[in-house]
Write a protein that holds these residues in place. Structure first.
Motif, PDB file in Angstrom:
ATOM      1  N   ASN A  47       0.852  -1.183   0.000  1.00  0.00           N
ATOM      2  CA  ASN A  47       0.000   0.000   0.000  1.00  0.00           C
ATOM      3  C   ASN A  47       0.892   1.238   0.000  1.00  0.00           C
ATOM      4  O   ASN A  47       1.786   1.355   0.845  1.00  0.00           O
ATOM      5  CB  ASN A  47      -0.886   0.008   1.242  1.00  0.00           C
ATOM      6  N   GLY A  48       0.666   2.165  -0.927  1.00  0.00           N
ATOM      7  CA  GLY A  48       1.547   3.322  -1.026  1.00  0.00           C
ATOM      8  C   GLY A  48       0.825   4.626  -1.252  1.00  0.00           C
ATOM      9  O   GLY A  48      -0.247   4.667  -1.859  1.00  0.00           O
ATOM     10  N   THR A  49       1.414   5.704  -0.738  1.00  0.00           N
ATOM     11  CA  THR A  49       0.879   7.055  -0.889  1.00  0.00           C
ATOM     12  C   THR A  49       2.017   7.987  -1.275  1.00  0.00           C
ATOM     13  O   THR A  49       3.139   7.859  -0.757  1.00  0.00           O
ATOM     14  CB  THR A  49       0.254   7.551   0.434  1.00  0.00           C
ATOM     15  N   CYS A  50       1.752   8.934  -2.150  1.00  0.00           N
ATOM     16  CA  CYS A  50       2.766   9.906  -2.560  1.00  0.00           C
ATOM     17  C   CYS A  50       2.838  11.020  -1.514  1.00  0.00           C
ATOM     18  O   CYS A  50       1.846  11.708  -1.256  1.00  0.00           O
ATOM     19  CB  CYS A  50       2.423  10.480  -3.918  1.00  0.00           C
ATOM     20  N   VAL A  51       3.999  11.165  -0.883  1.00  0.00           N
ATOM     21  CA  VAL A  51       4.187  12.137   0.191  1.00  0.00           C
ATOM     22  C   VAL A  51       5.594  12.720   0.113  1.00  0.00           C
ATOM     23  O   VAL A  51       6.567  11.983  -0.083  1.00  0.00           O
ATOM     24  CB  VAL A  51       4.001  11.486   1.583  1.00  0.00           C
ATOM     25  N   ASP A  52       5.691  14.020   0.293  1.00  0.00           N
ATOM     26  CA  ASP A  52       6.974  14.691   0.485  1.00  0.00           C
ATOM     27  C   ASP A  52       7.217  14.736   1.987  1.00  0.00           C
ATOM     28  O   ASP A  52       6.463  15.365   2.728  1.00  0.00           O
ATOM     29  CB  ASP A  52       6.899  16.110  -0.094  1.00  0.00           C
ATOM     30  N   VAL A  53       8.259  14.054   2.465  1.00  0.00           N
ATOM     31  CA  VAL A  53       8.455  13.937   3.916  1.00  0.00           C
ATOM     32  C   VAL A  53       8.841  15.257   4.574  1.00  0.00           C
ATOM     33  O   VAL A  53       8.845  15.352   5.806  1.00  0.00           O
ATOM     34  CB  VAL A  53       9.499  12.853   4.270  1.00  0.00           C
ATOM     35  N   THR A  54       9.159  16.279   3.776  1.00  0.00           N
ATOM     36  CA  THR A  54       9.424  17.590   4.377  1.00  0.00           C
ATOM     37  C   THR A  54       8.128  18.373   4.609  1.00  0.00           C
ATOM     38  O   THR A  54       8.153  19.447   5.215  1.00  0.00           O
ATOM     39  CB  THR A  54      10.366  18.441   3.495  1.00  0.00           C
ATOM     40  N   ASP A  55       7.011  17.830   4.154  1.00  0.00           N
ATOM     41  CA  ASP A  55       5.699  18.442   4.364  1.00  0.00           C
ATOM     42  C   ASP A  55       5.105  17.815   5.623  1.00  0.00           C
ATOM     43  O   ASP A  55       4.567  16.704   5.585  1.00  0.00           O
ATOM     44  CB  ASP A  55       4.813  18.188   3.144  1.00  0.00           C
ATOM     45  N   GLU A  56       5.202  18.522   6.736  1.00  0.00           N
ATOM     46  CA  GLU A  56       4.783  17.974   8.026  1.00  0.00           C
ATOM     47  C   GLU A  56       3.334  17.499   8.009  1.00  0.00           C
ATOM     48  O   GLU A  56       3.019  16.399   8.480  1.00  0.00           O
ATOM     49  CB  GLU A  56       4.975  19.026   9.115  1.00  0.00           C
ATOM     50  N   ALA A  57       2.423  18.317   7.463  1.00  0.00           N
ATOM     51  CA  ALA A  57       1.006  17.963   7.455  1.00  0.00           C
ATOM     52  C   ALA A  57       0.747  16.723   6.600  1.00  0.00           C
ATOM     53  O   ALA A  57      -0.022  15.836   6.998  1.00  0.00           O
ATOM     54  CB  ALA A  57       0.179  19.139   6.939  1.00  0.00           C
ATOM     55  N   ALA A  58       1.392  16.644   5.448  1.00  0.00           N
ATOM     56  CA  ALA A  58       1.197  15.493   4.559  1.00  0.00           C
ATOM     57  C   ALA A  58       1.757  14.222   5.185  1.00  0.00           C
ATOM     58  O   ALA A  58       1.152  13.140   5.078  1.00  0.00           O
ATOM     59  CB  ALA A  58       1.860  15.759   3.212  1.00  0.00           C
ATOM     60  N   LEU A  59       2.916  14.326   5.835  1.00  0.00           N
ATOM     61  CA  LEU A  59       3.521  13.160   6.473  1.00  0.00           C
ATOM     62  C   LEU A  59       2.656  12.685   7.637  1.00  0.00           C
ATOM     63  O   LEU A  59       2.430  11.479   7.802  1.00  0.00           O
ATOM     64  CB  LEU A  59       4.933  13.504   6.941  1.00  0.00           C
ATOM     65  N   ASP A  60       2.164  13.608   8.428  1.00  0.00           N
ATOM     66  CA  ASP A  60       1.270  13.253   9.529  1.00  0.00           C
ATOM     67  C   ASP A  60      -0.004  12.586   9.009  1.00  0.00           C
ATOM     68  O   ASP A  60      -0.489  11.607   9.590  1.00  0.00           O
ATOM     69  CB  ASP A  60       0.907  14.496  10.345  1.00  0.00           C
ATOM     70  N   ALA A  61      -0.554  13.137   7.925  1.00  0.00           N
ATOM     71  CA  ALA A  61      -1.782  12.571   7.354  1.00  0.00           C
ATOM     72  C   ALA A  61      -1.559  11.140   6.880  1.00  0.00           C
ATOM     73  O   ALA A  61      -2.423  10.267   7.066  1.00  0.00           O
ATOM     74  CB  ALA A  61      -2.270  13.447   6.201  1.00  0.00           C
TER      75      ALA A  61
END
Length: 252
Positions: A47-61
């Motif tokens: 299972n995968g999601t596209c996330v920029d790990v420097t984006d705190e909100a996206a990583l938390d989500a």
């Protein structure tokens, strides 16, 4: 119950090999990666999601989605990393420095911050943070990367003391040079900074290992698997090198 494994930067390179290794053991694997194409090309078992790990909100989500989807997390593997600027200290750029630390260090804090309460409630869990042999030795022309990877070890040892009473184990893996596209880019950048050929840099790296070769991604994955197994249930707070013994240097 199969392990629920979360992996950052898990759709390519070392991360993908780690993900596939856990899937082969029957684990439920949830990865993020900034590469849209790599995410789209994952097998249905991952299972995968596209996330920029420097984006705190996206990583938390991403983390909260995984926790809700799987009902918890048994293994967190912080694999995301970038090489950073490869230049002498007098040429370092502050923005590039901060980006390197954001990916290699800050993202690990964000994931651990979110996962710690979950693992505390479970009274179990394993956190594996990817550091590097650059976190054990100085690395000429690699100051941003080395600084981040040294910090990863300090962070890992600290959270191991905090979370240990809850049955949570935290370790850092310190790979040496690992074969693959990412290492090819590192060699090219360092060669450019030093004004030498990439093959010369490769030979220096390889000769710095007693085994005279680069590690394979599968060797990193197998250590992850071991550290998250019951065979390693009394191993925590360690920085474990997978580097063919880089303490022995040889002239080229």
């Amino acid at each position: 119950m199969s392990q629920r494994v979360f992996i950052t930067a898990g759709a390519g390179g070392i991360g993908k090999v780690i993900a596939e290794t856990y899937v082969a053991q029957g684990a439920q694997v949830f990865v993020c990666d900034q590469d849209h194409t790599a995410i789209d090309n994952l097998t249905e078992e991952i299972n995968g999601t596209c996330v920029d790990v420097t984006d705190e909100a996206a990583l938390d989500a991403w983390l909260q989605d995984g926790i809700a989807r799987f009902g918890g997390c048994d293994v967190l593997i912080n694999n995301a990393g970038i090489a950073g600027q490869a230049d002498p200290v007098e040429a370092l750029d502050l923005a590039q420095w901060r980006t390197c630390l954001a990916v290699n260090l800050d993202a690990q804090m964000i994931t651990c911050r979110a996962i710690a309460p979950v693992m505390k409630r479970q009274k179990s869990g394993v956190i594996i943070n990817l550091s590097s042999t650059s976190g054990l030795f100085g690395a000429p022309f690699r100051a941003p990367y080395a600084a981040a990877k040294w910090a990863v070890i300090g962070f890992t040892k600290t959270i191991a003391t905090e979370l240990g009473p809850y049955g949570i184990r935290c370790n850092a893996i310190c790979p040496g040079a690992v074969s693959g596209d990412r290492m090819d880019r590192v060699l090219a950048a360092e060669a450019q900074a030093r004004g030498v050929a990439p093959q010369d840099v490769y030979q220096e790296y390889a000769s710095g290992s007693s085994l005279r070769r680069f590690a394979e991604p599968s060797e990193i994955a197998q250590l992850c698997l071991y550290l998250s197994s019951d065979a390693a249930k009394f191993i925590s707070g360690q920085a474990i090198a997978v580097d063919g013994n880089t303490e022995t240097y040889h002239s080229v």
